[in-house]
Design an enzyme around this catalytic site. Structure first.
Site, PDB file in Angstrom:
ATOM      1  N   ASP A   1       6.880  49.719  27.221  1.00  0.00           N
ATOM      2  CA  ASP A   1       7.650  49.650  28.478  1.00  0.00           C
ATOM      3  C   ASP A   1       8.310  50.983  28.825  1.00  0.00           C
ATOM      4  OD1 ASP A   1       9.336  49.023  26.225  1.00  0.00           O
ATOM      5  OD2 ASP A   1      10.866  48.207  27.551  1.00  0.00           O
ATOM      6  N   HIS A   2       8.165  51.986  27.943  1.00  0.00           N
ATOM      7  CA  HIS A   2       8.732  53.314  28.207  1.00  0.00           C
ATOM      8  C   HIS A   2       7.641  54.380  28.369  1.00  0.00           C
ATOM      9  CE1 HIS A   2      12.952  52.145  27.107  1.00  0.00           C
ATOM     10  NE2 HIS A   2      12.236  51.122  26.643  1.00  0.00           N
TER      11      HIS A   2
ATOM     12  N   ASP B   1      16.478  52.642  24.253  1.00  0.00           N
ATOM     13  CA  ASP B   1      16.786  51.413  23.528  1.00  0.00           C
ATOM     14  C   ASP B   1      17.497  51.777  22.229  1.00  0.00           C
ATOM     15  OD1 ASP B   1      15.267  50.491  25.562  1.00  0.00           O
ATOM     16  OD2 ASP B   1      13.693  49.595  24.343  1.00  0.00           O
TER      17      ASP B   1
ATOM     18  N   HIS C   1      14.810  49.214  16.181  1.00  0.00           N
ATOM     19  CA  HIS C   1      13.632  48.433  15.820  1.00  0.00           C
ATOM     20  C   HIS C   1      12.545  49.192  15.068  1.00  0.00           C
ATOM     21  CE1 HIS C   1      11.739  44.565  16.656  1.00  0.00           C
ATOM     22  NE2 HIS C   1      12.867  44.252  17.258  1.00  0.00           N
TER      23      HIS C   1
HETATM   24 ZN   LIG Z   1      12.057  49.647  22.681  1.00  0.00          ZN
HETATM   25 ZN   LIG Z   2      12.512  49.048  26.158  1.00  0.00          ZN
END
Ligand SMILES: [Zn+2]
Ligand SMILES: [Zn+2]
Length: 308
Positions: free
Chosen positions: A65-66, A213, A143
């Site tokens: 998503d990045h 994030d 993560h």
């Molecule tokens: Zn992420």
């Molecule tokens: Zn993200």
């Protein structure tokens, strides 16, 4: 002064109102994209930012998503024959994702016709240091990824003090320009005025911190300390703290706590889950940190140094 344009403020999947992570930082003639989620090219066009001088992307980490939007940006730069090419900065693993996407999907056969450079971000050497702008990186835990946040610092300056100029009889206009350029001028009455005689106190430049994030804030306090503007994810509201912890994200309270501890002046929260009402998130954030706001796609925000 930095100009920040939010191009995507959603988390994980795009919604009708929020694209995926990306923002553009502009400092004088320099433009830097931070992250490049799916659809970033369309967002750039919708924001009327244009593709000129768009030659540098910093990745916070390699989650799709990045990163996915790099394919559209890179192939369009090639199509338009942008001579400046593209430099992509990120951790080893983020660059690996970018490289795989571009080499195997965008240019599987002959490679790119434009210059594409991959620069691995190192903790102790600046990402960029030119034209009065210095960008450094700091590690961020999220993560099991190798992630980085970025600090943009504008060079300080010492402007001329109008009171001193008047006191010494340097007229407004070309004489003052000459004084800046040459370091001294001779006045018609024979006196010489030197630049250091008319300079005011030093002023520091603006400081902007961008964190993608993240799953904890304790190691981010020092890297973002005193920022004029902090942009950071706040994927979950505080009531969903358990989900935030298990998915490696921050809550609104976490991000506000960081802003408070690091004494930043202004806080913009991004990477917002579409399940929440933005107004409720804003109210929650401002309870913890009054100078907090929730970023929306296409918001344009300035980061300016505080006076004094
Ligand atoms: Zn992420
Ligand atoms: Zn993200």
């Amino acid at each position: 002064m930095f100009q920040v344009t939010f191009l995507g403020t959603g988390a994980t999947v795009p919604s009708a109102d929020r694209g995926l992570s990306s923002l553009m930082v502009e400092h004088e003639a320099t433009r830097v994209l931070v992250d490049c989620g799916e659809g970033t090219l369309r967002q750039i066009r919708k924001a009327h930012l244009g593709m000129r001088r768009l030659d540098r992307v910093l990745l916070t980490h390699g989650h799709l998503d990045h990163v996915l939007g790099l394919a559209g940006i890179a192939s369009t730069l090639e199509l338009w024959d942008q001579a400046s090419g593209l430099t992509i900065h990120g951790s080893d693993t983020a660059l690996q994702v970018a490289r795989t996407l571009l080499d195997q999907v965008v240019w599987p056969e002959d490679g790119p016709a434009i210059r594409v450079e991959y620069q691995e971000v190192k903790r102790d050497s600046p990402v960029l240091d030119q034209n009065g702008l210095r960008i450094t990186a700091f590690p961020v835990r999220h993560h099991e990824t190798h992630s980085f946040g970025y600090l943009f610092e504008e060079a300080g300056r010492r402007p001329m003090d109008v009171g001193k100029l008047e006191e010494l009889g340097v007229p407004a206009g070309p004489d003052r320009h000459r004084l800046t350029e040459k370091g001294s001028i001779d006045l018609p009455d024979g006196r010489t005025v030197r630049l250091e005689d008319v300079l005011g106190p030093p002023e520091r430049g603006a400081r902007l911190a961008v964190v993608g994030d993240a799953e904890r804030i304790d190691d981010l306090v020092e890297p973002v300390r005193g920022a004029d503007l902090l942009v950071i994810e706040a994927t979950y509201v505080t009531a969903d703290e358990g989900t935030a912890r298990s998915r490696g994200h921050l809550t609104v309270r976490d991000a506000c706590e960081l802003a408070k501890r690091a004494e930043v002046r202004r806080l913009l929260l991004t990477h917002q889950s579409s399940r929440y009402d933005p107004e409720a998130v804003r109210r929650e954030a401002q309870e913890f940190f009054p100078a907090a706001e929730i970023a929306k796609d296409f918001d344009r925000v300035r980061a300016e140094a505080s006076a004094g």
